[in-house]
Design a protein around this motif. Structure first.
Motif, PDB file in Angstrom:
ATOM      1  N   ALA A   1      10.075   3.183   3.781  1.00 39.36           N
ATOM      2  CA  ALA A   1      10.175   4.414   3.563  1.00 39.36           C
ATOM      3  C   ALA A   1       9.879   5.306   2.536  1.00 39.36           C
ATOM      4  CB  ALA A   1      10.434   5.125   5.274  1.00 39.36           C
ATOM      5  N   GLU A   2       9.325   5.931   1.908  1.00 38.27           N
ATOM      6  CA  GLU A   2       9.908   6.788   1.055  1.00 38.27           C
ATOM      7  C   GLU A   2      10.354   7.766   1.220  1.00 38.27           C
ATOM      8  OE1 GLU A   2       7.294   6.795  -2.177  1.00 38.27           O
ATOM      9  OE2 GLU A   2       6.199   7.111  -0.767  1.00 38.27           O
ATOM     10  N   GLY A   3      11.545   8.714   0.291  1.00 41.68           N
ATOM     11  CA  GLY A   3      11.172   9.860   0.452  1.00 41.68           C
ATOM     12  C   GLY A   3      12.441  10.208   1.560  1.00 41.68           C
TER      13      GLY A   3
ATOM     14  N   ILE B   1       5.126   4.112   3.822  1.00 42.45           N
ATOM     15  CA  ILE B   1       5.269   5.130   4.384  1.00 42.45           C
ATOM     16  C   ILE B   1       4.736   6.144   3.910  1.00 42.45           C
ATOM     17  CG2 ILE B   1       4.885   6.705   6.520  1.00 42.45           C
ATOM     18  CD1 ILE B   1       7.195   4.179   7.665  1.00 42.45           C
ATOM     19  N   ASP B   2       4.459   7.094   3.707  1.00 38.15           N
ATOM     20  CA  ASP B   2       4.213   8.535   2.635  1.00 38.15           C
ATOM     21  C   ASP B   2       5.367   8.896   2.566  1.00 38.15           C
ATOM     22  OD1 ASP B   2       2.720  10.010   0.179  1.00 38.15           O
ATOM     23  OD2 ASP B   2       2.330  11.027   2.121  1.00 38.15           O
ATOM     24  N   GLN B   3       6.184   9.725   1.447  1.00 42.03           N
ATOM     25  CA  GLN B   3       7.732  10.389   1.859  1.00 42.03           C
ATOM     26  C   GLN B   3       7.066  11.890   2.731  1.00 42.03           C
ATOM     27  OE1 GLN B   3       8.558  13.136  -1.558  1.00 42.03           O
ATOM     28  NE2 GLN B   3       7.834  10.877  -2.595  1.00 42.03           N
TER      29      GLN B   3
ATOM     30  N   ILE C   1       1.299  -0.855  -0.501  1.00 42.02           N
ATOM     31  CA  ILE C   1       0.430   0.029   0.128  1.00 42.02           C
ATOM     32  C   ILE C   1       0.990   1.364   0.200  1.00 42.02           C
ATOM     33  CG2 ILE C   1      -1.938   1.487   1.064  1.00 42.02           C
ATOM     34  CD1 ILE C   1      -2.564  -1.127   2.304  1.00 42.02           C
ATOM     35  N   ASP C   2       1.032   1.517  -1.429  1.00 41.78           N
ATOM     36  CA  ASP C   2       1.674   2.668  -1.661  1.00 41.78           C
ATOM     37  C   ASP C   2       1.713   4.554  -0.437  1.00 41.78           C
ATOM     38  OD1 ASP C   2       3.815   4.706  -2.551  1.00 41.78           O
ATOM     39  OD2 ASP C   2       3.581   4.397  -4.415  1.00 41.78           O
ATOM     40  N   ASP C   3       2.114   5.397  -0.261  1.00 47.94           N
ATOM     41  CA  ASP C   3       1.297   6.710   0.400  1.00 47.94           C
ATOM     42  C   ASP C   3       0.635   6.435   1.191  1.00 47.94           C
ATOM     43  OD1 ASP C   3       2.514   8.252  -1.517  1.00 47.94           O
ATOM     44  OD2 ASP C   3       0.966   8.085  -3.183  1.00 47.94           O
ATOM     45  N   PHE C   4       0.756   5.547   2.471  1.00 52.19           N
ATOM     46  CA  PHE C   4       0.368   5.126   3.415  1.00 52.19           C
ATOM     47  C   PHE C   4       0.466   6.248   4.877  1.00 52.19           C
ATOM     48  CE2 PHE C   4      -1.444   2.765   6.939  1.00 52.19           C
ATOM     49  CZ  PHE C   4      -2.050   2.013   6.909  1.00 52.19           C
TER      50      PHE C   4
END
Ligand code: C2E
Ligand code: MG
Ligand code: MG
Length: 727
Positions: free
Chosen positions: A676-678, A642-644, A619-622
C-alpha cells in the motif's frame, strides 16, 4: 478542302454536339465551295481512275477511227471513180460499128490523159477482147468475167484502177482506167489528223469533267472523312468535327455519316469511362472505405470551402467537433479487427443519422471522427452539438456478432469564427480540446479555451528544458523506503525521479513535480532515455549500498508504458543488470495499468521476457485503471500496489475502504504480495494491518529522500513500526 486547324478555329470549344453541329455546318459548306482544285490534281486515286478512263476512251476512239477511216477512203475512191467515168464516157464514139475498132480517137485520149485524173486506160470489147490501151500501163488485165469486179490500188496509193462496164458507160465496151488517187491519200491523212485531234480534245474534256466529278463526289467526301478521323484521333474525347454536308442517301455520304456517329459514340464512351474512373478515384481519395464517410482530406476541403463562403454570410457560425473513441485499441487488440471495424462502422452510421443533413460527418483517423455543423437558430451552441455526439455514442451498446460493446468517446469542440478563423486552426483547436478531454479522464466533452493554447506552449517549453536537464545531469533520484508490515523491516525503496530546475530564485532552483513533467516526457518519447538513466542510476546506487553497507533490499523502479512500446526494455534491463552486477531479484519494475491498455499480446510477451530476466514486476496505482481482471492471471506479476488515493480515503470513505480491502483479498487469492502506498498516519497503518496488507510505503515512515538520507534511514531504523508514532 479546308484544313483541320481552320475548322477548329471556326468551331468553338463548346462540347455540346448540337451547337457544334450548327456552328460547323456553315464552315463545311464554305469548305465545299472553296475547295482547292490542287487537292484534286494531287489526288492519286483521281489520277488513276482518270488515266484508266482516258486510255479507255482513246482505245474506243481508235477502234471507231479504224472503221470510219476505211469508209472515208472508200467514199473518196468512189467519188474518184465517178469523176473518171464522167470524163471517159462522153468521149466514146457510139457511131463506130466495128466492135473491135477503138471508140476513142488518139487525140481525144491524149487530151483526156493530160487534162483529167485519168492516167491511162484500156478499152475492151464486151467479150473481153482488148481493143486498145492508152497512157500508163495497167495492172488490171481483164481475162475473164470474174475480173470485172476487181479494183487495184498501187502500193504508194498514188493510182487506183477501176473497171467501167458497159452498163456504167451506157456503151458496149468495157474500160479499165488508171486514176490518179494521190489526192485521196492526202485527204485520208488529213482526216486522220483531224480525227485524232478531236479525239484528244474530247478525251481531255471528258477527263477534266471526270476529275471534277471525282473531286466533288468522291475525293472531297473522302478527304472530309479523313480529316474528321484525323481530328478524332488527335482528340478522341472532344473531336472538333463539322457535321457532314453529304447526303446519307449515297454510299459515301452514308459511310461518312456512320464514321461521324462512331466518332461521337467513341467520344461519349471515353467521357463515360473517364467520368466513372474519376468518380472512383474521387471516392478512393475522399471517402473512407470502411464507413463510407468523407475522409480527413474531404473534411478539411469542405471546412475551407465553408469558411471561405461564410465571409459573405456574416452571421454564419460552425461547430467543429473532434471525437475519439476511448480505449478503442483495446477492443481491436483483444477482440480482433473484425469487431473493431464493425464498431467503427456502427459509430459512423450512428453519428451520420443523428446529425442533420447539413452537418459534415467524417472519419478523420483510425478511431477519430470529425463533424462540422452550421450553427443556426435551432442549434446555436457548439456545446449542444458536442453533447449530442457524446450522448449518441453512449445511448446504447454497439452490438457485434451478438456481443454488446459499451463504447465511450472523448469529444473536443471549437467554434468558427469565435475560436479561430483559419480552418486548420479551428480543427486544431477542437483536437486540443479533445486531448484535454482525454487527459481529464475521457468519456467527456471539452470546449476549446485559449488557456489550452497557453498550456500547450508551456508544455513545449517544459520539454525543451527537460531535454536540457537530462543533457546537463540536472535530474536526480530520491528514494522512499518500503516496509514489511508483519516484521516492520525495510524491504526496499522506490526510486522517484526529481528535477530541481536551476533558476535565480532564493533557493537557486524550482522543484518540478514528476506528475507534471513525466507526461510531457512520455508524449515526446523523451521518457525512454530518461527511464534508462533512472534504471541504471538506481541499480548502481543499490549496488553501492550493498557493497558499502551490506544492504540487500529491493529497488523499485517506475517504468512508463511508452518504454514498453517504444524501446526494447527487456534487453536494456538485461544490459543494466550485467553492467551493474545487481541480483535481478532485487530489481522490481513498477508498471501502471495503462500499459495493459495498449497491445495486450505484446505486453504479455514483454512481461514474460522480463520475468525470465529475473526481475520482479509490480502493478502501480492498482485500482485506478481499467485493467481487466481476467487478464491479471496471465501476467507474470509479483505484486499489486494499491493506489494511494484509496488508502488516504479509506478511513472516511467506505467505498475506498472496500476497494482497498478487495485489492488485498484479490492479490492474495492470486498469490501476489500487496503493498500500500500513501500511508501517512498510524490509522492508515492500523487499517492495513487489520486487512492483512503485506507491505507499506508512505510519508508516515519517510518521504522520498536523497540517497545518503535513505542510507541513514535503513542504518538507523530498528524495525519497530511504533517508532514512527512519535514523529
Ligand atoms: P508513483 O509511482 O505512484 O509514486 C508514488 C508517489 O506518491 C510519489 O510521488 C510519492 O512522493 C508519493 N507518495 C508516497 N507516499 C506518499 C504519502 O504518504 N502521501 C502522499 N500524498 N504522497 C505520497 P512523486 O514522486 O511526485 O511521483 C509521482 C509519479 O511520477 C509517480 O507515481 C510515478 O508514476 C511518476 N514517476 C516518478 N518517478 C518516475 C520515474 O523514474 N519514471 C517514471 N516513468 N515515472 C516516475
Ligand atoms: Mg511507483
Ligand atoms: Mg503509485
Amino acid at each position: 478542302m479546308v484544313s483541320i486547324s481552320k475548322l477548329k478555329s471556326s468551331s468553338s470549344d463548346n462540347a455540346n454536339t448540337q451547337d457544334r453541329t450548327e456552328q460547323t455546318h456553315s464552315s463545311a459548306w464554305k469548305a465545299m465551295l472553296f475547295s482547292s482544285p490542287s487537292q484534286i490534281w494531287k489526288s492519286r486515286i483521281s489520277w488513276r481512275i482518270t488515266l484508266a478512263v482516258f486510255l479507255t476512251i482513246l482505245a474506243v476512239q481508235a477502234v471507231i477511227l479504224n472503221f470510219t477511216l476505211k469508209e472515208f477512203e472508200n467514199e473518196r475512191l468512189f467519188q474518184l471513180r465517178e469523176v473518171g467515168r464522167a470524163a471517159i464516157a462522153p468521149l466514146l464514139d457510139t457511131s463506130i460499128k466495128d466492135l473491135l475498132a477503138s471508140p476513142i480517137s488518139t487525140e481525144k485520149a491524149d487530151q483526156l490523159l493530160s487534162t483529167t485524173l485519168v492516167n491511162g486506160f484500156a478499152v475492151y470489147s464486151n467479150q473481153l477482147d482488148l481493143i486498145k490501151t492508152f497512157g500508163e500501163p495497167l495492172a488490171l488485165v481483164m481475162l475473164e468475167q470474174e475480173s470485172l469486179s476487181k479494183t487495184y490500188r498501187s502500193a504508194d496509193g498514188g493510182s487506183y484502177e477501176v473497171v467501167f462496164r458497159a452498163n456504167d458507160l451506157q456503151r458496149p465496151f468495157i474500160i479499165v482506167a488508171r486514176l490518179d488517187s494521190s489526192n485521196v491519200q492526202g485527204e485520208v491523212f488529213s482526216f486522220v489528223k483531224q480525227t485524232i485531234l478531236i479525239m484528244l480534245l474530247m478525251s481531255a474534256f471528258v477527263t477534266s469533267v471526270l476529275m471534277m466529278a471525282l473531286g466533288r463526289w468522291l475525293l472531297e467526301p473522302i478527304l472530309f472523312m479523313r480529316n474528321n478521323l484525323l481530328a478524332a484521333s488527335k482528340d478522341p474525347e472532344n473531336p472538333q468535327i463539322p457535321a457532314s454536308p453529304y447526303s446519307v442517301s449515297d454510299e459515301i455520304g452514308g459511310a461518312i455519316d456512320l464514321a461521324q456517329k462512331l466518332i461521337h459514340q467513341n467520344a461519349d464512351n471515353i467521357k463515360r469511362i473517364k467520368s466513372a474512373a474519376e468518380d472512383k478515384i474521387h471516392k478512393l481519395a475522399y471517402y473512407d472505405k470502411l464507413t463510407g464517410l468523407p475522409n480527413r482530406t474531404l473534411f478539411l476541403q469542405d471546412l475551407t470551402e465553408k469558411m471561405r463562403n461564410s465571409g459573405d454570410e456574416k452571421t454564419m457560425r460552425y461547430a467543429i467537433i473532434a471525437m475519439d473513441l476511448d480505449h478503442f485499441k483495446d477492443i481491436n487488440d483483444s477482440m480482433g479487427h473484425n469487431v473493431g471495424d464493425a464498431i467503427l462502422r456502427g459509430v459512423g452510421k450512428r453519428l451520420r443519422s443523428a446529425m442533420p443533413e447539413r452537418a459534415m460527418v467524417s472519419r478523420t483517423g483510425e478511431d477519430e471522427f470529425a463533424i462540422t455543423m452550421p450553427l443556426d437558430t435551432d442549434i446555436n451552441s457548439a456545446r449542444d452539438v458536442a453533447d449530442k455526439v457524446l450522448s449518441v455514442i453512449r445511448a446504447e451498446p454497439f452490438k457485434v456478432f451478438n456481443e454488446e460493446f459499451q463504447i465511450r468517446a472523448s469529444v473536443g469542440v471549437s467554434t468558427f469564427p469565435d475560436d479561430a478563423i483559419d480552418p486548420d486552426q479551428v480543427l486544431k483547436n477542437a483536437d486540443i480540446a479533445l486531448n484535454r478531454a482525454k487527459e481529464e479522464g475521457r468519456d467527456s466533452v471539452k470546449e476549446y479555451s485559449e488557456d489550452f493554447d497557453r498550456a500547450v506552449q508551456q508544455r513545449f517549453q517544459m520539454l525543451r528544458d527537460l531535454r536540457d536537464a537530462l543533457e546537463h545531469d540536472q535530474l536526480s533520484l530520491h528514494y522512499q523506503p518500503q516496509l514489511d508490515l508483519n516484521t516492520g523491516k525495510v524491504i526496499g525503496a522506490e526510486a522517484l525521479l526529481r528535477w530541481f530546475k536551476p533558476d535565480n530564485s532564493k533557493e537557486g532552483f524550482t522543484f518540478i513535480s514528476p506528475a507534471d513533467f513525466i507526461p510531457v516526457a512520455e508524449q515526446s518519447g523523451l521518457i525512454v532515455p530518461i527511464g534508462e538513466w533512472v534504471m541504471e542510476r538506481a541499480c548502481r546506487d543499490a549496488m553501492e549500498w550493498s557493497d558499502k553497507y551490506g544492504y540487500d533490499g529491493r529497488i523499485a523502479i517506475n517504468v512508463s508504458g511508452v518504454q514498453f512500446s517504444q524501446s526494447d526494455i527487456v534487453s536494456f534491463t538485461q544490459k543494466v543488470i550485467t553492467k551493474t552486477g545487481i541480483d535481478p531479484k532485487r530489481v522490481e519494475l513498477e508498471v501502471t495499468e495503462s500499459v495493459f491498455m495498449d497491445d495486450i499480446q505484446h505486453t504479455i510477451q514483454v512481461l514474460q521476457n522480463l520475468n525470465s530476466v529475473g526481475v520482479e514486476l509490480a502493478i502501480d496505482d492498482f485500482g485506478t485503471g481499467y485493467s481487466s481482471l481476467s487478464y491479471l492471471r496471465q501476467f507474470p506479476i509479483d505484486r499489486l500496489k494499491i493506489d494511494q488515493s484509496f488508502i488516504r480515503n479509506a478511513l472516511n470513505n467506505a467505498d475506498d475502504a472496500a476497494i482497498a480491502k478487495t485489492i488485498i483479498a484479490l492479490g492474495h487469492s492470486l498469490n501476489l504480495k500487496v503493498i500500500a502506498e500513501g500511508a501517512e498516519t498510524k490509522e492508515h497503518e492500523e487499517f492495513l494491518l487489520e486487512h492483512n496488507c503485506d507491505e507499506v510505503q508512505g510519508f508516515r515512515y519517510s518521504r522520498p529522500v536523497k540517497a545518503e538520507d535513505f542510507v541513514k534511514f535503513f542504518q538507523e531504523y530498528d524495525g519497530d513500526l511504533t517508532s514512527f508514532d512519535k514523529k
